[in-house]
Write a protein that holds these residues in place. Structure first.
Motif, PDB file in Angstrom:
ATOM      1  N   SER A   3      68.276  45.683   6.764  1.00 50.87           N
ATOM      2  CA  SER A   3      68.863  45.024   8.205  1.00 50.87           C
ATOM      3  C   SER A   3      68.790  45.429   9.280  1.00 50.87           C
ATOM      4  CB  SER A   3      70.497  44.112   7.995  1.00 50.87           C
ATOM      5  OG  SER A   3      71.324  45.410   8.369  1.00 50.87           O
ATOM      6  N   THR A   4      68.345  45.535  10.117  1.00 53.29           N
ATOM      7  CA  THR A   4      68.239  45.910  11.539  1.00 53.29           C
ATOM      8  C   THR A   4      69.477  46.943  11.279  1.00 53.29           C
ATOM      9  OG1 THR A   4      67.380  44.109  12.837  1.00 53.29           O
ATOM     10  CG2 THR A   4      67.628  45.851  14.352  1.00 53.29           C
ATOM     11  N   ARG A   5      70.532  46.479  11.783  1.00 52.18           N
ATOM     12  CA  ARG A   5      71.598  47.324  12.041  1.00 52.18           C
ATOM     13  C   ARG A   5      71.434  49.052  10.882  1.00 52.18           C
ATOM     14  NH1 ARG A   5      76.161  49.609  14.083  1.00 52.18           N
ATOM     15  NH2 ARG A   5      78.382  49.568  12.849  1.00 52.18           N
ATOM     16  N   GLN A   6      71.014  48.369   9.611  1.00 52.04           N
ATOM     17  CA  GLN A   6      70.480  49.797   8.294  1.00 52.04           C
ATOM     18  C   GLN A   6      69.295  50.473   9.304  1.00 52.04           C
ATOM     19  OE1 GLN A   6      70.684  47.000   4.840  1.00 52.04           O
ATOM     20  NE2 GLN A   6      71.321  48.338   3.547  1.00 52.04           N
ATOM     21  N   LYS A   7      68.416  50.025   9.284  1.00 48.07           N
ATOM     22  CA  LYS A   7      67.194  50.894  10.231  1.00 48.07           C
ATOM     23  C   LYS A   7      68.073  51.201  11.538  1.00 48.07           C
ATOM     24  CE  LYS A   7      63.615  47.725   8.879  1.00 48.07           C
ATOM     25  NZ  LYS A   7      63.181  46.879   8.878  1.00 48.07           N
ATOM     26  N   LEU A  12      69.097  57.129  12.536  1.00 50.32           N
ATOM     27  CA  LEU A  12      70.145  58.269  13.672  1.00 50.32           C
ATOM     28  C   LEU A  12      70.446  59.103  13.378  1.00 50.32           C
ATOM     29  CD1 LEU A  12      72.061  57.948  15.873  1.00 50.32           C
ATOM     30  CD2 LEU A  12      73.947  56.808  14.690  1.00 50.32           C
ATOM     31  N   LEU A  13      70.843  58.439  11.023  1.00 51.54           N
ATOM     32  CA  LEU A  13      71.272  59.830  10.358  1.00 51.54           C
ATOM     33  C   LEU A  13      70.654  60.576   9.964  1.00 51.54           C
ATOM     34  CD1 LEU A  13      73.927  57.449   8.330  1.00 51.54           C
ATOM     35  CD2 LEU A  13      74.742  59.449  10.005  1.00 51.54           C
ATOM     36  N   GLN A  14      69.156  60.415   9.872  1.00 49.87           N
ATOM     37  CA  GLN A  14      67.935  61.272   9.785  1.00 49.87           C
ATOM     38  C   GLN A  14      68.251  62.196  10.616  1.00 49.87           C
ATOM     39  OE1 GLN A  14      64.320  59.016   8.780  1.00 49.87           O
ATOM     40  NE2 GLN A  14      63.491  61.236   8.733  1.00 49.87           N
ATOM     41  N   LYS A  15      67.936  61.430  11.802  1.00 48.80           N
ATOM     42  CA  LYS A  15      67.472  62.955  12.961  1.00 48.80           C
ATOM     43  C   LYS A  15      68.790  63.588  13.264  1.00 48.80           C
ATOM     44  CE  LYS A  15      67.611  62.645  17.932  1.00 48.80           C
ATOM     45  NZ  LYS A  15      68.819  63.043  18.326  1.00 48.80           N
ATOM     46  N   GLU A  16      70.070  62.729  12.838  1.00 46.97           N
ATOM     47  CA  GLU A  16      70.771  64.349  13.563  1.00 46.97           C
ATOM     48  C   GLU A  16      71.192  64.803  12.531  1.00 46.97           C
ATOM     49  OE1 GLU A  16      73.054  64.575  15.877  1.00 46.97           O
ATOM     50  OE2 GLU A  16      71.850  62.686  16.766  1.00 46.97           O
ATOM     51  N   THR A  17      70.280  64.276  11.003  1.00 49.31           N
ATOM     52  CA  THR A  17      71.375  65.715  10.013  1.00 49.31           C
ATOM     53  C   THR A  17      70.208  66.241  10.008  1.00 49.31           C
ATOM     54  OG1 THR A  17      72.245  63.800   8.690  1.00 49.31           O
ATOM     55  CG2 THR A  17      71.339  65.680   7.665  1.00 49.31           C
ATOM     56  N   ASP A  44      76.270  48.026   3.046  1.00 49.56           N
ATOM     57  CA  ASP A  44      77.682  48.072   3.643  1.00 49.56           C
ATOM     58  C   ASP A  44      78.459  49.123   4.137  1.00 49.56           C
ATOM     59  OD1 ASP A  44      78.150  49.512   1.482  1.00 49.56           O
ATOM     60  OD2 ASP A  44      79.797  49.025   0.557  1.00 49.56           O
ATOM     61  N   LEU A  45      76.919  50.027   4.922  1.00 48.39           N
ATOM     62  CA  LEU A  45      77.110  51.543   5.604  1.00 48.39           C
ATOM     63  C   LEU A  45      78.233  52.319   5.140  1.00 48.39           C
ATOM     64  CD1 LEU A  45      77.273  49.843   8.868  1.00 48.39           C
ATOM     65  CD2 LEU A  45      75.200  50.749   7.282  1.00 48.39           C
ATOM     66  N   SER A  46      78.467  52.474   3.390  1.00 46.39           N
ATOM     67  CA  SER A  46      79.316  53.334   3.506  1.00 46.39           C
ATOM     68  C   SER A  46      78.378  54.561   2.074  1.00 46.39           C
ATOM     69  CB  SER A  46      80.659  52.398   2.286  1.00 46.39           C
ATOM     70  OG  SER A  46      79.242  52.086   0.508  1.00 46.39           O
ATOM     71  N   VAL A  47      77.473  54.164   1.868  1.00 48.56           N
ATOM     72  CA  VAL A  47      76.534  55.338   1.451  1.00 48.56           C
ATOM     73  C   VAL A  47      76.087  55.678   2.183  1.00 48.56           C
ATOM     74  CG1 VAL A  47      75.353  56.129  -0.518  1.00 48.56           C
ATOM     75  CG2 VAL A  47      77.566  55.071  -0.977  1.00 48.56           C
ATOM     76  N   ALA A  48      75.084  56.830   2.370  1.00 47.44           N
ATOM     77  CA  ALA A  48      74.214  57.757   3.063  1.00 47.44           C
ATOM     78  C   ALA A  48      72.841  58.144   1.635  1.00 47.44           C
ATOM     79  CB  ALA A  48      74.117  58.015   3.925  1.00 47.44           C
ATOM     80  N   LYS A  49      71.536  58.011   1.614  1.00 45.07           N
ATOM     81  CA  LYS A  49      70.799  58.476   1.072  1.00 45.07           C
ATOM     82  C   LYS A  49      69.870  59.284   1.687  1.00 45.07           C
ATOM     83  CE  LYS A  49      71.137  55.468  -3.348  1.00 45.07           C
ATOM     84  NZ  LYS A  49      70.351  54.596  -3.947  1.00 45.07           N
ATOM     85  N   PHE A  50      69.625  60.714   1.687  1.00 47.40           N
ATOM     86  CA  PHE A  50      68.535  61.939   2.157  1.00 47.40           C
ATOM     87  C   PHE A  50      68.022  61.672   1.747  1.00 47.40           C
ATOM     88  CE2 PHE A  50      72.244  61.651   4.388  1.00 47.40           C
ATOM     89  CZ  PHE A  50      72.152  60.938   5.574  1.00 47.40           C
ATOM     90  N   GLN A  85      79.591  56.951  17.082  1.00 46.03           N
ATOM     91  CA  GLN A  85      78.555  55.477  16.860  1.00 46.03           C
ATOM     92  C   GLN A  85      79.103  55.127  16.382  1.00 46.03           C
ATOM     93  OE1 GLN A  85      75.648  58.277  17.198  1.00 46.03           O
ATOM     94  NE2 GLN A  85      75.006  58.161  19.571  1.00 46.03           N
ATOM     95  N   LEU A  86      79.697  55.169  15.108  1.00 48.51           N
ATOM     96  CA  LEU A  86      80.247  54.549  13.803  1.00 48.51           C
ATOM     97  C   LEU A  86      81.295  54.796  12.984  1.00 48.51           C
ATOM     98  CD1 LEU A  86      77.417  56.215  11.087  1.00 48.51           C
ATOM     99  CD2 LEU A  86      77.732  54.182  12.175  1.00 48.51           C
ATOM    100  N   ARG A  87      82.126  53.861  13.299  1.00 45.88           N
ATOM    101  CA  ARG A  87      83.034  54.058  12.562  1.00 45.88           C
ATOM    102  C   ARG A  87      84.329  55.270  10.888  1.00 45.88           C
ATOM    103  NH1 ARG A  87      85.355  48.388  11.388  1.00 45.88           N
ATOM    104  NH2 ARG A  87      83.787  47.777  13.101  1.00 45.88           N
ATOM    105  N   ILE A  88      83.003  55.075  10.131  1.00 48.55           N
ATOM    106  CA  ILE A  88      82.690  55.391   8.995  1.00 48.55           C
ATOM    107  C   ILE A  88      81.805  55.945   8.377  1.00 48.55           C
ATOM    108  CG2 ILE A  88      83.364  54.751   6.750  1.00 48.55           C
ATOM    109  CD1 ILE A  88      84.768  52.277   7.259  1.00 48.55           C
ATOM    110  N   ILE A  89      81.867  57.331   8.167  1.00 47.36           N
ATOM    111  CA  ILE A  89      80.710  58.323   7.967  1.00 47.36           C
ATOM    112  C   ILE A  89      80.864  58.162   6.512  1.00 47.36           C
ATOM    113  CG2 ILE A  89      80.275  60.257   8.107  1.00 47.36           C
ATOM    114  CD1 ILE A  89      80.451  60.058  10.889  1.00 47.36           C
ATOM    115  N   PRO A  90      79.091  57.684   6.247  1.00 50.67           N
ATOM    116  CA  PRO A  90      79.301  57.833   4.818  1.00 50.67           C
ATOM    117  C   PRO A  90      79.086  58.540   3.618  1.00 50.67           C
ATOM    118  CG  PRO A  90      77.092  57.583   5.868  1.00 50.67           C
ATOM    119  CD  PRO A  90      78.240  57.584   7.122  1.00 50.67           C
ATOM    120  N   GLU A  91      79.260  58.149   2.536  1.00 54.72           N
ATOM    121  CA  GLU A  91      79.075  59.257   1.888  1.00 54.72           C
ATOM    122  C   GLU A  91      77.862  59.189   1.598  1.00 54.72           C
ATOM    123  OE1 GLU A  91      81.242  60.726  -0.214  1.00 54.72           O
ATOM    124  OE2 GLU A  91      82.943  59.627   0.493  1.00 54.72           O
ATOM    125  N   LEU A  92      77.550  60.752   0.800  1.00 56.23           N
ATOM    126  CA  LEU A  92      76.158  61.306   1.020  1.00 56.23           C
ATOM    127  C   LEU A  92      75.575  62.409   0.365  1.00 56.23           C
ATOM    128  CD1 LEU A  92      76.720  63.552   4.539  1.00 56.23           C
ATOM    129  CD2 LEU A  92      76.024  61.680   4.481  1.00 56.23           C
TER     130      LEU A  92
END
Length: 127
Positions: A3-7, A12-17, A44-50, A85-92
């Motif tokens: 979704s647009t929100r996921q993108k 954001l997470l890529q830049k900040e990380t 569900d924005l609970s997991v972020a893969k880098f 900017q985010l309510r819950i920080i995802p698991e990384l």
């Protein structure tokens, strides 16, 4: 499909990380250079893969293990950066991005093939 929100959150997470590893968490890199090539967030924005590209390749696995062992520290530092900017920080989760190695291997194979073709005698028939 993302979704647009996921993108937006992925970017954001890529830049900040990436910025965080360059400035605040240098000690985890063990002198290697790191770039965050991609970030993906679950629906569900609970997991972020880098996906990380690490140079030199010889240190890549060691640096990745070091980062994975310090996931709590990395998540905490990321939370301080994006907490507003985010309510819950995802698991990384972190993975090695070996796409550059794959491309280099393809280039090497193509160069070898060109050398074989150039070295072969050319039979030209005159008309």
């Amino acid at each position: 499909m993302e979704s647009t929100r996921q993108k937006k959150i992925s970017r954001l997470l890529q830049k900040e990380t990436a910025e965080m590893f360059q400035r605040e968490l240098k000690e985890l890199l063990l002198g290697a250079m790191l770039s965050v090539t991609n970030a993906r967030v679950s629906s569900d924005l609970s997991v972020a893969k880098f996906y990380l590209s690490i140079f030199p390749d010889a240190k890549a696995q060691e640096v990745l293990d070091n980062i994975n062992n310090a996931k709590v520290k990395v998540r905490f530092a990321l939370g301080k950066r994006v907490g507003k900017q985010l309510r819950i920080i995802p698991e990384l989760t972190f993975f090695l991005d070996d796409s550059l190695n794959y491309l280099e291997n393809i280039d090497r194979l193509l160069d070898e093939e060109r050398k074989v073709i150039d070295a072969a005698p050319h039979n030209e028939t005159e008309e």
